[in-house]
Design an enzyme around this catalytic site. Sequence first.
Site, PDB file in Angstrom:
ATOM      1  N   ILE A   1       0.826  -1.206   0.000  1.00 35.74           N
ATOM      2  CA  ILE A   1       0.000   0.000   0.000  1.00 35.74           C
ATOM      3  C   ILE A   1       0.859   1.255   0.000  1.00 35.74           C
ATOM      4  CG2 ILE A   1      -1.615   1.340   1.430  1.00 35.74           C
ATOM      5  CD1 ILE A   1      -2.944  -1.345   2.149  1.00 35.74           C
TER       6      ILE A   1
ATOM      7  N   TYR B   1      -2.935  -8.204  16.104  1.00 32.57           N
ATOM      8  CA  TYR B   1      -2.957  -7.269  14.982  1.00 32.57           C
ATOM      9  C   TYR B   1      -4.219  -6.427  14.998  1.00 32.57           C
ATOM     10  CZ  TYR B   1      -2.983  -5.570  10.153  1.00 32.57           C
ATOM     11  OH  TYR B   1      -3.041  -4.776   9.023  1.00 32.57           O
TER      12      TYR B   1
ATOM     13  N   ASN C   1       2.410   4.599   7.150  1.00 30.16           N
ATOM     14  CA  ASN C   1       1.910   3.375   6.529  1.00 30.16           C
ATOM     15  C   ASN C   1       2.518   2.093   7.095  1.00 30.16           C
ATOM     16  OD1 ASN C   1       0.985   1.557   4.211  1.00 30.16           O
ATOM     17  ND2 ASN C   1       3.198   1.565   3.898  1.00 30.16           N
TER      18      ASN C   1
ATOM     19  N   SER D   1      -4.595   2.484   8.982  1.00 31.36           N
ATOM     20  CA  SER D   1      -5.127   1.586  10.007  1.00 31.36           C
ATOM     21  C   SER D   1      -5.528   0.292   9.299  1.00 31.36           C
ATOM     22  CB  SER D   1      -6.299   2.241  10.745  1.00 31.36           C
ATOM     23  OG  SER D   1      -7.324   2.633   9.846  1.00 31.36           O
TER      24      SER D   1
ATOM     25  N   LYS E   1      -4.687  -2.320  15.453  1.00 25.74           N
ATOM     26  CA  LYS E   1      -5.297  -1.466  14.443  1.00 25.74           C
ATOM     27  C   LYS E   1      -6.488  -0.686  15.008  1.00 25.74           C
ATOM     28  CE  LYS E   1      -2.534  -2.061  11.016  1.00 25.74           C
ATOM     29  NZ  LYS E   1      -1.771  -0.915  10.460  1.00 25.74           N
TER      30      LYS E   1
ATOM     31  N   SER F   1       0.106  -7.165  -0.721  1.00 29.21           N
ATOM     32  CA  SER F   1       1.291  -6.601  -0.069  1.00 29.21           C
ATOM     33  C   SER F   1       2.149  -7.748   0.416  1.00 29.21           C
ATOM     34  CB  SER F   1       0.896  -5.708   1.109  1.00 29.21           C
ATOM     35  OG  SER F   1       0.344  -6.487   2.167  1.00 29.21           O
TER      36      SER F   1
END
Length: 331
Positions: A66, A227, A139, A212, A231, A264
């Site tokens: 991203i 995780y 990011n 996020s 976030k 990604s």
Amino acid sequence: MTDFTAYEVKKLLSITAAQPRLLSLKNHFSTSTPAMSQNNNADFKLDKLFDVKGKVALITGGGSGIGLMATQALAVNGAKVYIVGRTEEKLERVAEVYGKDIAGEIIPIAADISKKDEIKKLVEHIKSREKCLCILFNNAGISINTQQTEAKSAEEMSANLFDDENETFEMWTDTYRTNVPQLYFMTTAFLPLLQAAHQHNDNFSGTVINNSSISGIVKTSQHHFAYNASKAAAIHLTSMLANEITQNGLRIRVNSVAPGVFPSEMTASESDDKQKSHIPREKYAEKVPASRPGEDRDMANAILFLATNQYLNGQTVAVDGGYILSAGSGP
């Protein structure tokens, strides 16, 4: 010639003196602008609505995924983009592949933004080269461990989640450390340069975009509690930063983008020789209402919107193909 009494002369002088102040107040509270009083079709052209030409941007984790999508979106449209990461080779490769024949620039900088000293050096480096920072995209992020959450008994669920040898306090701390504090320290360190963006760019407030995730919104753990918890913290931190910055009268906007599944190194495990990752379309045909993972242009649209919309502040924009609709959001 008309004769005025002393009272009339005093009244005329008072009115005359007040006129500049009244005009100033009228201009201050007026809801009309010169553009509104005439045909302003030119303001609705794409190059005006999403204008980042000449803007200075900094993107952490810009070497892939991203971060790279955002880098291309901004640089191709005329921004000077500094990309930051720990692996210099990846950053150099991005600049080599995607920095040719574009309106803007891509400039690699190797730095470890998990350390305050490194962030301070980064600020000084940008300050030595630029008058301001217009766009900061925080990011960088990680996801370390996944778990089996489905179980048929309390004993099985406890074994899956507690007895997992990879699920440790250290893993939770490492996940949180990368995904949350860097948003805070990067943003607060760059506040002066972000504030200066408004001084050097007419009607453009410095903007922070935090990456996020819809993982911080949905009620499911998606097999990685640490995780998702990190976030969710990132989303709340975005709101707090936006509020406190606004309360202090600074012309800096803080928002977050909450991506769904995008290719990604985190979701696809690797990148190709052009630093791009790939997720088979059919893999998410039944998992997302859009019947596919996100594409580069989906994210590019979102980044340009967040960067240029001057009326957006303190918000989290989900770009997820409808995933939250199907998974359901938390409280």
